[in-house]
Design an enzyme around this catalytic site. Structure first.
Site, PDB file in Angstrom:
ATOM      1  N   LYS A  80       0.740  -1.222  -0.612  1.00  0.00           N
ATOM      2  CA  LYS A  80      -0.091  -0.155   0.051  1.00  0.00           C
ATOM      3  C   LYS A  80       0.988   0.923   0.037  1.00  0.00           C
ATOM      4  O   LYS A  80       2.086   1.442   0.248  1.00  0.00           O
ATOM      5  CB  LYS A  80      -1.140  -0.013   1.112  1.00  0.00           C
ATOM      6  CG  LYS A  80      -1.655   0.840   0.864  1.00  0.00           C
ATOM      7  CD  LYS A  80      -2.662   0.855   2.935  1.00  0.00           C
ATOM      8  CE  LYS A  80      -3.995   2.108   2.685  1.00  0.00           C
ATOM      9  NZ  LYS A  80      -5.039   1.016   3.560  1.00  0.00           N
ATOM     10  N   SER A 155      -9.516   2.571   2.350  1.00  0.00           N
ATOM     11  CA  SER A 155      -8.632   3.171   1.654  1.00  0.00           C
ATOM     12  C   SER A 155      -7.336   2.222   0.784  1.00  0.00           C
ATOM     13  O   SER A 155      -7.098   2.606   0.442  1.00  0.00           O
ATOM     14  CB  SER A 155      -8.107   4.117   2.968  1.00  0.00           C
ATOM     15  OG  SER A 155      -7.186   3.197   3.551  1.00  0.00           O
ATOM     16  N   SER A 179     -10.501   0.701   6.013  1.00  0.00           N
ATOM     17  CA  SER A 179      -9.901   0.990   5.372  1.00  0.00           C
ATOM     18  C   SER A 179      -9.397  -0.816   4.387  1.00  0.00           C
ATOM     19  O   SER A 179      -8.744  -0.623   3.795  1.00  0.00           O
ATOM     20  CB  SER A 179      -8.642   1.745   5.453  1.00  0.00           C
ATOM     21  OG  SER A 179      -9.112   2.592   5.965  1.00  0.00           O
TER      22      SER A 179
END
Length: 460
Positions: A80, A155, A179
């Site tokens: 990420k 996210s 997320s």
């Protein structure tokens, strides 16, 4: 071997170790897949193909030399864009860091590399991971592969899409208010929010903050478990890091387990399409021999506790930055309004909630509920503004089914549960007692095997 990119990480690791396929071949299959589909979905935002190729060659050389190898040896992974990767651009989804190249790895990255995984690049995220919709000013929006007009969630949306489309078999994610779980639900993959402290997050500024955690994402529970074994473990730099070594439970099914089913976690609005899919979950567990009871857990205090601690954290982490996007700036402003009285009230609320849920889990082994209150929404929406005609006060409110769980200090897995009539993925959330990550994964695996929903691929 033409479908190497859709084999599981467990299968790939075994094939590489037994020299039935090379790490270079595996990497090339995934790089070809990235070239094929990433321009359409925008999931991997920084690709390090040459660096990955060198790592894959080294992995093959180690196998050839008979050297001991790790559990993820030669398996591609994406990180990420919130986690630091030494020598690889890390933007945090912010224009302020568009050219930022860290000089060291975050813990989770280093542990994956030590386990033998091959880094292929970084996955898209909203600015500083703010919100469950993956779009930012640096790279734009990540599209849902099951319907390109819809959000991938967030996210960790880039991670979920990269997994769903076969660009990587493993990806790391992070989760404060959903997320990691929300994009897993939106993209028909698996994600685990671990018990805080299982995967340490050393910090110089917020070392005691427990709402934000890092965790594994994959297409199967087995792969999530494999990856979790590589990233979990004690780190003395994290004050609440767990010393107990993670070990998966045997796959003995769920017969006899006490399963609490909550369709709305005590009255939250849930989109009728999502509700129709998640309502099938209790029947699956009953057919597997579990004792299922519909419940309305008392999660009072979760809303205030989450919002207060989140606001305080955003001020701490981003209060000295200028040029923030609207969502991050809003959170920082909320933090400026937090008082000592607010924090005291939130601590009392969270403590009471923890004790009530400890009593709840004396009766039940796991709680199952919707991950998200809505299915994937139109990509041009900044956030969900209403559910079933009920107006929501702000951009956070549609995520309550996820962030109320964040306050519990519990492990929670998002597992594919089904699809809406118009083909949008929906996940179910399996929540366990604090520290019983292995139990959550065992239950998730049984559910996954019974439904086979995760085998459905996006129409790309």
């Amino acid at each position: 071997m033409s479908e190497l990119h859709y084999l599981t990480a467990t299968e790939l690791a075994d094939l590489i170790k037994t020299r039935q396929v090379s790490a270079v071949e595996v990497l090339q299959a995934h790089l070809d897949r990235i070239e094929q589909v990433n321009p359409t979905v925008n999931a991997i935002v920084t690709l390090v193909a040459e660096r990955a190729l060198e790592a894959a060659k080294a992995a093959d050389a180690a196998i050839g030399a008979g050297e001991p190898v790790g559990p993820l040896h030669g398996v591609p992974v994406a990180h990420k864009d919130l986690v630091d990767t030494a020598g690889i651009r890390t933007t945090y989804g912010s224009p302020m860091f568009a050219d930022n190249v860290p000089d060291q790895d975050d813990v989770i990255v280093g542990r994956l590399r030590a386990a033998g995984a091959v880094t292929v690049g970084k996955t898209n995220t909203p600015e500083f991971g703010t919100g469950s919709h993956t779009v930012n000013e640096v790279f734009g929006a990540t599209r849902n592969p099951y319907d390109l007009s819809k959000s991938a969630g967030g996210s960790s949306g880039g991670a979920a899409v990269a997994l769903a489309t076969g660009m990587v078999p493993l990806a790391d994610g992070s989760d404060m208010g959903g997320s990691l779980r929300n994009p897993a639900s939106f993209c028909n993959v698996v994600g685990l929010r671990p018990t805080p402290g299982r995967v340490p997050n050393p910090s110089d500024t917020a070392a005691w903050y427990t709402l934000g955690v890092s965790g594994p994402m994959a297409r199967t529970v087995e792969d999530v478990t494999l990856m979790f074994g590589a990233i979990a473990g004690f780190d003395r730099r994290s004050p609440y890091s767990i010393k107990e070594v993670f070990a998966p439970e045997p796959e003995q099914g769920v017969a006899g387990l006490r399963v609490a089913w909550s369709p709305d976690l005590g009255g939250l609005p849930v989109d009728s399409r999502t509700a129709a899919v998640t309502a099938t979950a209790p029947g699956v567990f009953e057919r597997l021999g579990a004792h299922v009871e519909e419940v309305q857990p008392d999660l009072s205090g979760a809303e205030d506790a989450f919002r207060t601690y989140r606001a305080w954290y955003y001020l701490l982490a981003h209060g000295n930055k200028s040029g923030l996007g609207p969502n991050t700036a809003w959170n920082v402003e909320q933090g400026r309004q937090v008082t000592g009285v607010d924090l005291a009230r939130a601590e009392v609320a969270r403590s009471g909630l923890y004790q009530r849920m400890a009593a709840f889990f004396d009766t039940y082994d796991v709680l199952i509920a919707p991950v998200s209150q809505v299915p994937p929404f139109p990509i041009e929406y900044p956030h969900v503004s209403e559910i079933n005609g009920q107006k929501l006060p702000d951009y956070l409110s549609w995520m309550r089914s996820a962030y109320w769980i964040s306050v519990l200090h519990s492990p929670a897995a998002s597992v594919p549960a089904g699809f809406t009539e118009d083909g949008l993925p929906v996940g179910v959330q399996i929540v366990g007692r604090p520290f019983e990550d292995a139990r959550v994964l065992r239950v998730a695996r049984a559910f996954e095997q019974a439904t086979q929903v995760g085998l459905r691929r996006p129409p790309l």
